[in-house]
Enzyme design. Structure first.
Site, PDB file in Angstrom:
ATOM      1  N   HIS A   1      -3.738  -4.915  -2.634  1.00 18.33           N
ATOM      2  CA  HIS A   1      -2.491  -4.177  -2.830  1.00 18.33           C
ATOM      3  C   HIS A   1      -2.664  -2.991  -3.782  1.00 18.33           C
ATOM      4  CE1 HIS A   1       1.561  -3.431  -2.150  1.00 18.33           C
ATOM      5  NE2 HIS A   1       2.148  -4.488  -2.704  1.00 18.33           N
TER       6      HIS A   1
ATOM      7  N   ASP B   1      -0.613  -0.306   0.689  1.00 21.80           N
ATOM      8  CA  ASP B   1       0.792  -0.634   0.483  1.00 21.80           C
ATOM      9  C   ASP B   1       1.267  -1.597   1.558  1.00 21.80           C
ATOM     10  OD1 ASP B   1       0.908   1.019  -1.737  1.00 21.80           O
ATOM     11  OD2 ASP B   1       1.496   2.773  -0.550  1.00 21.80           O
TER      12      ASP B   1
END
Length: 445
Positions: free
Chosen positions: A416, A420
């Site tokens: 992450h 995204d």
């Protein structure tokens, strides 16, 4: 005088390189470590007897663990395996340079070997096959000594009931409470538990199986297992891992296989499996989402212009991830052929480091073992991994009506820090569409 003769182990470990790209200054840092270059050669001893001493040559700083397959006094034939040297990713075989008898082992089993270290002494001569191994004598389990029964505990004194209050009078003492017994319900110590023998399942190592005996055995973990543990823990400590899920209706893939399986086998000589549609769909989705194929390297993002997909394969020594190269240009038949070749190497223990180096994306198929759901862990230095699971019939709504369809749960674990949620969900949805209907790849939709 005995002539000199060199025998090389046919598998060796290659170097691993890591290149960093600098924006402001043109610097290239290369970390090259030659892991192992075994060399078996003959050396004449000073005594009248003609012996051979096997030596290995390795990097000056790398040490590896040795596991003996033969023992002192064993006869070996030429090229018969004498030992294995375990490394982080694979095992290197040490064959005998010629037929003879092992007269001395110069290093202990499980110890580390270093550069130019002598391994064993071999007396040349026709020896035939290996000497028969001594029969294993299994020590009879000694029944545990009977534990003397604990002395009968004295009965607890009966509590004296407080005087009963007269009618309408408030009691001055609480009613008696039954106390637990002073001795535990079971006072047999662990050492006194009796032995209950059970049948060892077929295919399980008798030295490691659960037999019911009240003892333990400690086995040194091999280098591959320790390296896997280290890499997985490093991934948890480094990546900001997040997992997103989806499900795939496998009806189209199953129908395609049933319809074209015979023609596919007739033309290509192998069956169309379930992996090739996922590998091809992953390569197509990576082309649409290059960020998933990239990796974060300190303060830079490294984009790869190729798709090398690692396929996780379980072996007795641990999980290995051989790599399919340039999958972006491969079709179903080429993917199935390459998977078959790597599968044979993995089963025979012939995978080399070159087969597992690199990789930009990983696919792990736990469904072959019956997995229903799970979250895979990223394979460093990649940024995402796709987890496949088993195909199970489920009732799903189709055009407003309930129907039974073969459904597979899939999971995408991603870094992450770089990817995204929108990119991850879109990427996984692209794989879903490409697997359910491969025509989307042909039409570039």
């Amino acid at each position: 005088m005995l002539g000199r003769r060199a025998v090389s182990v046919h598998r060796y470990l290659s170097r691993a390189a890591r290149q960093s790209i600098a924006a402001s200054q043109s610097t290239v840092a290369q970390n090259k470590t030659q892991l192992l270059e075994p060399l078996v050669k003959n050396v004449q001893l000073t005594s009248n007897a003609k012996f051979h001493i096997s030596a290995i040559r390795m990097s000056d700083v790398i040490t590896e663990d040795i596991r003996w397959l033969k023992q002192k006094g064993d006869h070996v034939n030429e090229d018969e395996l004498v030992a294995e040297i375990e490394t982080d990713k694979t095992s290197v075989e040490v064959p005998a340079p010629q037929s003879g008898t092992i007269v001395e082992l110069l290093v202990e089993d499980g110890s580390k070997v270093t550069a130019k270290q002598k391994l064993y002494k071999l007396q040349p001569g026709a020896g035939g096959g290996s000497a028969p191994a001594a029969p294993k004598v299994e020590a009879a389990a000694t029944p545990a000594s009977p534990t003397p029964a604990p002395a009968a505990a004295a009965p607890a004194p009966t509590p004296v009931a407080p005087p009963k209050a007269a009618a309408g009078e408030i009691p001055k003492a609480a009613p008696p409470v039954a106390r637990p017994p002073s001795t535990p319900s079971s006072s047999t110590p662990v050492s006194g538990v009796g032995i209950q023998r059970v049948v060892i399942p077929k295919g399980v190592d008798a030295n490691l199986a659960i037999t019911g005996a009240r003892d333990e055995v400690r086995v040194k973990a091999n280098r591959m297992r320790m390296r896997i543990a280290q890499r997985l823990k490093d991934a948890q400590n480094t990546y900001a891992m997040l997992t997103t899920f989806n499900e795939i209706d496998m009806s189209g893939v199953i129908e395609m296989r049933q319809k074209y399986q015979k023609a596919f086998v007739a033309k290509h000589g192998l069956k169309l499996g379930l992996m090739s549609p996922f590998v091809r769909a992953a390569a197509y989705a990576l082309q649409e989402s290059p960020i998933v194929n990239a990796v974060l390297d300190e303060n830079e993002i490294v984009y790869r212009h190729f798709v090398d997909i690692s396929v996780a394969v379980a072996t007795p020594k641990g999980l290995v991830v051989p790599v399919l190269r340039n999958v972006e240009s491969m079709n179903y038949a080429q993917i199935e052929q390459e998977i078959a070749n790597l599968g044979v190497k993995a089963r025979d223990g012939k995978l080399a480091v070159e087969d597992m180096e690199g990789g930009t994306f990983t696919i792990s198929n736990g469904g072959v073992f019956g997995s229903v759901f799970g979250t895979p862990i990223i394979n460093p230095p990649q940024s995402a991994i796709l987890g496949m699971h088993g195909v199970h019939d489920r009732v799903v709504p189709i055009n407003g009506k309930p129907e039974i369809r073969p459904i597979m749960q899939i999971a995408l674990t991603y870094d992450h820090r770089l990817i995204d949620g929108r990119e991850a969900v879109t990427f996984l949805k692209k794989i879903k569409d490409a697997v359910e209907d491969p025509r989307t790849i042909l039409m570039n939709l």
